[in-house]
Design a protein around this motif. Structure first.
Motif, short mmCIF file in Angstrom:
data_model
loop_
_atom_site.label_atom_id
_atom_site.label_comp_id
_atom_site.label_asym_id
_atom_site.label_seq_id
_atom_site.Cartn_x
_atom_site.Cartn_y
_atom_site.Cartn_z
N GLU A 64 4.36 -3.71 -1.29
CA GLU A 64 2.97 -3.28 -1.12
C GLU A 64 2.08 -3.92 -2.19
OE1 GLU A 64 3.41 1.10 0.94
OE2 GLU A 64 3.80 0.93 -1.22
N ILE A 65 2.59 -4.05 -3.39
CA ILE A 65 1.82 -4.71 -4.45
C ILE A 65 1.57 -6.17 -4.09
CG2 ILE A 65 1.88 -5.48 -6.86
CD1 ILE A 65 3.40 -2.84 -7.47
N LYS A 66 2.58 -6.84 -3.56
CA LYS A 66 2.40 -8.23 -3.13
C LYS A 66 1.36 -8.33 -2.02
CE LYS A 66 7.07 -9.67 -4.34
NZ LYS A 66 8.39 -10.03 -3.83
N LEU A 67 1.40 -7.40 -1.09
CA LEU A 67 0.43 -7.38 -0.01
C LEU A 67 -0.99 -7.17 -0.55
CD1 LEU A 67 -0.18 -7.31 3.06
CD2 LEU A 67 0.27 -4.85 2.97
N LEU A 68 -1.11 -6.25 -1.48
CA LEU A 68 -2.41 -5.97 -2.09
C LEU A 68 -2.93 -7.19 -2.85
CD1 LEU A 68 -4.51 -3.73 -2.53
CD2 LEU A 68 -3.25 -3.07 -4.57
N GLU A 69 -2.06 -7.83 -3.60
CA GLU A 69 -2.45 -9.03 -4.35
C GLU A 69 -2.84 -10.17 -3.42
OE1 GLU A 69 0.90 -9.59 -6.90
OE2 GLU A 69 0.13 -8.18 -8.40
N ALA A 70 -2.09 -10.34 -2.34
CA ALA A 70 -2.41 -11.41 -1.38
C ALA A 70 -3.76 -11.14 -0.72
CB ALA A 70 -1.31 -11.52 -0.33
N TYR A 71 -4.00 -9.90 -0.38
CA TYR A 71 -5.28 -9.55 0.23
C TYR A 71 -6.42 -9.74 -0.76
CZ TYR A 71 -8.79 -7.07 2.93
OH TYR A 71 -9.92 -6.74 3.61
N ARG A 72 -6.18 -9.34 -1.99
CA ARG A 72 -7.21 -9.47 -3.04
C ARG A 72 -7.59 -10.92 -3.24
NH1 ARG A 72 -4.94 -8.36 -8.48
NH2 ARG A 72 -4.35 -10.52 -8.17
N ASP A 73 -6.62 -11.82 -3.14
CA ASP A 73 -6.90 -13.24 -3.31
C ASP A 73 -7.84 -13.76 -2.23
OD1 ASP A 73 -5.33 -13.31 -5.56
OD2 ASP A 73 -3.58 -14.14 -4.54
N ASN A 74 -7.84 -13.14 -1.07
CA ASN A 74 -8.69 -13.55 0.03
C ASN A 74 -9.95 -12.69 0.16
OD1 ASN A 74 -6.95 -15.60 0.94
ND2 ASN A 74 -5.67 -14.07 1.93
N PHE A 75 -10.08 -11.74 -0.73
CA PHE A 75 -11.17 -10.78 -0.66
C PHE A 75 -12.48 -11.42 -1.12
CE2 PHE A 75 -13.50 -7.05 -2.35
CZ PHE A 75 -13.51 -6.28 -1.22
N GLN A 76 -13.50 -11.24 -0.35
CA GLN A 76 -14.82 -11.75 -0.72
C GLN A 76 -15.78 -10.58 -0.80
OE1 GLN A 76 -16.06 -14.69 2.06
NE2 GLN A 76 -14.32 -16.01 1.69
N LEU A 77 -16.49 -10.50 -1.90
CA LEU A 77 -17.48 -9.45 -2.05
C LEU A 77 -18.70 -9.81 -1.21
CD1 LEU A 77 -17.30 -8.77 -5.87
CD2 LEU A 77 -16.29 -7.44 -4.03
N ARG A 78 -19.23 -8.82 -0.56
CA ARG A 78 -20.42 -9.03 0.25
C ARG A 78 -21.51 -8.11 -0.27
NH1 ARG A 78 -17.27 -8.06 5.77
NH2 ARG A 78 -15.74 -9.69 5.53
N ASP A 99 -7.36 0.48 5.32
CA ASP A 99 -5.99 0.16 4.89
C ASP A 99 -5.99 -0.30 3.44
OD1 ASP A 99 -4.97 0.75 7.42
OD2 ASP A 99 -5.02 -1.36 8.07
N PHE A 100 -6.95 -1.18 3.10
CA PHE A 100 -7.05 -1.68 1.74
C PHE A 100 -7.33 -0.54 0.77
CE2 PHE A 100 -9.63 -3.14 -1.83
CZ PHE A 100 -8.76 -4.07 -2.39
N ILE A 101 -8.26 0.32 1.11
CA ILE A 101 -8.61 1.46 0.24
C ILE A 101 -7.40 2.36 0.03
CG2 ILE A 101 -9.98 3.58 0.10
CD1 ILE A 101 -12.23 1.94 1.53
N ASP A 102 -6.70 2.67 1.12
CA ASP A 102 -5.51 3.53 1.02
C ASP A 102 -4.45 2.90 0.14
OD1 ASP A 102 -6.78 5.32 2.72
OD2 ASP A 102 -5.66 4.67 4.50
N LEU A 103 -4.22 1.62 0.34
CA LEU A 103 -3.20 0.92 -0.45
C LEU A 103 -3.61 0.82 -1.91
CD1 LEU A 103 -0.48 -0.46 -0.31
CD2 LEU A 103 -1.63 -2.58 0.30
N TYR A 104 -4.88 0.57 -2.15
CA TYR A 104 -5.37 0.48 -3.53
C TYR A 104 -5.23 1.83 -4.23
CZ TYR A 104 -8.30 -0.44 -7.54
OH TYR A 104 -8.75 -0.57 -8.83
N GLU A 105 -5.56 2.92 -3.54
CA GLU A 105 -5.41 4.25 -4.13
C GLU A 105 -3.94 4.54 -4.43
OE1 GLU A 105 -7.44 6.81 -1.38
OE2 GLU A 105 -9.39 6.36 -2.27
N LYS A 106 -3.06 4.12 -3.54
CA LYS A 106 -1.62 4.29 -3.76
C LYS A 106 -1.19 3.49 -4.98
CE LYS A 106 2.77 4.06 -1.29
NZ LYS A 106 3.44 3.68 -0.04
N TYR A 107 -1.72 2.28 -5.11
CA TYR A 107 -1.42 1.43 -6.27
C TYR A 107 -1.90 2.10 -7.56
CZ TYR A 107 -1.85 -2.42 -9.58
OH TYR A 107 -1.78 -3.19 -10.71
N MET A 108 -3.12 2.61 -7.55
CA MET A 108 -3.68 3.24 -8.74
C MET A 108 -2.91 4.49 -9.15
SD MET A 108 -6.00 1.27 -9.85
CE MET A 108 -6.75 2.31 -11.09
N SER A 109 -2.25 5.14 -8.20
CA SER A 109 -1.46 6.32 -8.53
C SER A 109 -0.03 5.96 -8.93
CB SER A 109 -1.45 7.30 -7.36
OG SER A 109 -0.71 6.77 -6.28
#
Length: 70
Positions: free
Chosen positions: A22-36, A5-15
């Motif tokens: 959707e941008i708010k959702l992406l930003e909110a998710y990014r704030d909680n995103f942890q790199l592993r 879902d994140f990848i799909d939304l990010y690709e939609k954002y980049m296009s």
């Protein structure tokens, strides 16, 4: 949100096709995103090709500054 879902939304954002919600959702998710530090898998594509694509996108977004002469 799943990884896909994140990848799909990010690709939609980049296009440029995301709605403001959707941008708010992406930003909110990014704030909680942890790199592993996960191992690279074949499903992610060729590691060197992906790395080069990322570098190309980063470099295309860099605007060189004008050199100042003194």
């Amino acid at each position: 949100m799943t990884q896909q879902d994140f990848i799909d939304l990010y690709e939609k954002y980049m296009s440029g096709k995301c709605t403001s919600d959707e941008i708010k959702l992406l930003e909110a998710y990014r704030d909680n995103f942890q790199l592993r530090d996960l191992p690279w898998s074949a499903g992610m594509g060729n590691k060197q090709e992906v790395r080069q694509e990322i570098l190309n996108k980063l470099n295309s977004g860099i605007i060189p500054s004008k050199k100042k002469s003194f």
